[in-house]
Design an enzyme around this catalytic site. Structure first.
Site, mmCIF file in Angstrom:
data_model
loop_
_atom_site.group_PDB
_atom_site.id
_atom_site.type_symbol
_atom_site.label_atom_id
_atom_site.label_comp_id
_atom_site.label_asym_id
_atom_site.label_seq_id
_atom_site.Cartn_x
_atom_site.Cartn_y
_atom_site.Cartn_z
ATOM 1 N N GLY A 1 0.655 -1.072 0.120
ATOM 2 C CA GLY A 1 0.055 -0.115 0.022
ATOM 3 C C GLY A 1 0.717 1.444 0.120
ATOM 4 O O GLY A 1 0.423 2.153 -0.899
ATOM 5 N N ASN A 2 1.838 0.634 0.377
ATOM 6 C CA ASN A 2 2.926 2.459 1.125
ATOM 7 C C ASN A 2 3.421 2.702 -0.409
ATOM 8 O O ASN A 2 3.872 4.267 -1.031
ATOM 9 C CB ASN A 2 4.272 2.053 1.780
ATOM 10 C CG ASN A 2 5.266 0.746 1.042
ATOM 11 O OD1 ASN A 2 4.575 -0.184 0.991
ATOM 12 N ND2 ASN A 2 5.966 1.152 1.426
ATOM 13 N N LYS B 1 -12.140 -9.302 7.047
ATOM 14 C CA LYS B 1 -11.995 -8.623 6.333
ATOM 15 C C LYS B 1 -12.094 -6.771 6.539
ATOM 16 O O LYS B 1 -13.359 -6.766 6.036
ATOM 17 C CB LYS B 1 -11.419 -8.502 4.743
ATOM 18 C CG LYS B 1 -10.431 -7.861 4.424
ATOM 19 C CD LYS B 1 -9.126 -7.720 4.533
ATOM 20 C CE LYS B 1 -7.893 -6.986 3.935
ATOM 21 N NZ LYS B 1 -6.768 -7.231 4.338
ATOM 22 N N LYS C 1 -3.999 -9.833 -1.082
ATOM 23 C CA LYS C 1 -3.384 -9.513 -2.194
ATOM 24 C C LYS C 1 -1.962 -10.826 -2.689
ATOM 25 O O LYS C 1 -1.441 -10.545 -3.372
ATOM 26 C CB LYS C 1 -2.928 -8.052 -2.004
ATOM 27 C CG LYS C 1 -1.719 -7.482 -3.411
ATOM 28 C CD LYS C 1 -1.139 -6.147 -2.596
ATOM 29 C CE LYS C 1 -0.316 -5.876 -1.233
ATOM 30 N NZ LYS C 1 0.351 -7.208 -1.378
ATOM 31 N N LYS D 1 2.036 -12.956 3.879
ATOM 32 C CA LYS D 1 3.062 -12.511 3.206
ATOM 33 C C LYS D 1 4.201 -14.026 3.181
ATOM 34 O O LYS D 1 4.229 -14.008 1.980
ATOM 35 C CB LYS D 1 4.339 -11.838 3.066
ATOM 36 C CG LYS D 1 3.166 -9.427 3.068
ATOM 37 C CD LYS D 1 4.310 -8.730 3.138
ATOM 38 C CE LYS D 1 3.469 -6.982 3.058
ATOM 39 N NZ LYS D 1 2.127 -7.362 3.526
#
Length: 314
Positions: free
Chosen positions: A12-13, A129, A213, A275
């Site tokens: 997101g960053n 979520k 994602k 991740k």
């Protein structure tokens, strides 16, 4: 190197840092493109995925605030498609500019991507979520009663709507994406984990859900036969005992070691754990594959295994 294929999952960053204005987000993506062009210039075949959390949240809020009989609010899957188009457009422009500066004759394409999920996924029985703005308890309960949606209290900050986060089964556009990458196109796809859809009676229907994602990027990597998955986040490495006095940096690690650390509860469920799980799945999906987790500014060094956490089994 010229045939090595990389899926780069942007955090997101890479899109939004501070201000949520269109100009600020485009500036952030210009910086992102400056980092990505370093990899593209080396001759790698590149497919890019990205998050959309803040953007789809803002679109959803706009839909809620403007809802009326004349302008009815769009459902979550449609808002996800809107965010894919918006971010893809911005990122295409930014990468095109960098390709021009670098003197590279390459094409860039952004693909609106649908990701199939199983309608019987257990996630649909346990929405987790959070999306959209915060509400008071009274406002949340009114919406739950009126619209049949689910809200949960969020760490004392208020109530937020929660939706299911099912596992990706198949990326419907993966053959198109692979064909474009085969032909040297830099492809932007699978934004926000993709638009969640399911099949019924040979028809495709959108569903109110959000796909992680990182899991969707891993699935894309498998389907387009990528060699490397690069997951970009806010930190340069994966750490054990994160932010504790005995914090340890992981530089080269196997999936077996990562799985052991995960079982110990070393990775936060809402941030690093997905991740790590995506990395394990990708590396174990085919011999010789590797995954790298690092920050945007270290991406080029990490691809050469000079930065970040490199996960592989050989």
């Amino acid at each position: 190197m010229g045939n090595e294929r990389i899926v780069i999952a942007l955090g997101g960053n890479a899109i939004q840092s501070g201000s949520a204005t269109a100009e600020a987000q485009q500036q952030a993506l210009n910086h992102t493109a400056e980092q990505l062009i370093k990899i593209i210039k080396q001759g790698y075949q590149v497919a890019i995925t990205h998050g959309n959390g803040p953007q789809v949240g803002n679109i959803l809020l706009q839909q809620i605030q403007s809802h009326s009989e004349q302008t009815p609010a769009m459902p979550l899957d449609t808002c996800g498609a809107m965010s894919q188009g918006m971010i893809g457009y911005w990122l295409e422009n930014a990468i095109n500019d960098q390709l021009h500066v670098a003197g590279l004759d390459k094409r860039v394409a952004s693909i609106i991507t649908r990701v199939e999920v199983n309608p019987d996924d257990e996630a649909f029985n346990n929405p987790t979520k959070p999306i959209g703005p915060f509400y008071s308890e009274r406002e949340a309960k009114e919406q739950m009663e009126k619209n049949g949606v689910t809200f949960k209290e969020d760490a004392g900050r208020g109530w937020r709507r929660v939706v299911p986060s099912p596992q990706p089964v198949k990326i419907l556009e993966h053959e198109v994406i692979k064909s474009l990458v085969d032909n040297g196109t830099v492809v932007i796809s699978t934004g926000g984990g993709g638009i969640p859809v399911y099949r019924k009676d040979n028809k495709i229907f959108g569903v109110e859900a959000v796909i992680d994602k990182d899991f969707a990027s891993e699935k894309l990597g498998e389907l387009i036969q990528a060699d490397t998955l690069v997951i970009l986040t806010e930190v340069e490495h994966v750490y054990v005992n994160y932010q504790a006095a005995n914090q340890t940096t992981l530089e080269q690690v196997t999936t077996e070691e990562l799985r052991k650390y995960a079982a110990e509860g070393q990775f936060a469920a809402g941030s690093m754990l997905p991740k790590v799980e995506a990395a394990i799945a990708f590396v174990e999906s085919n011999p010789g594959r590797k995954c790298i987790i690092t920050s945007l500014n270290k991406a080029m060094e990490a691809v050469k295994e000079k930065a970040g956490t490199v996960i592989k089994n050989q």
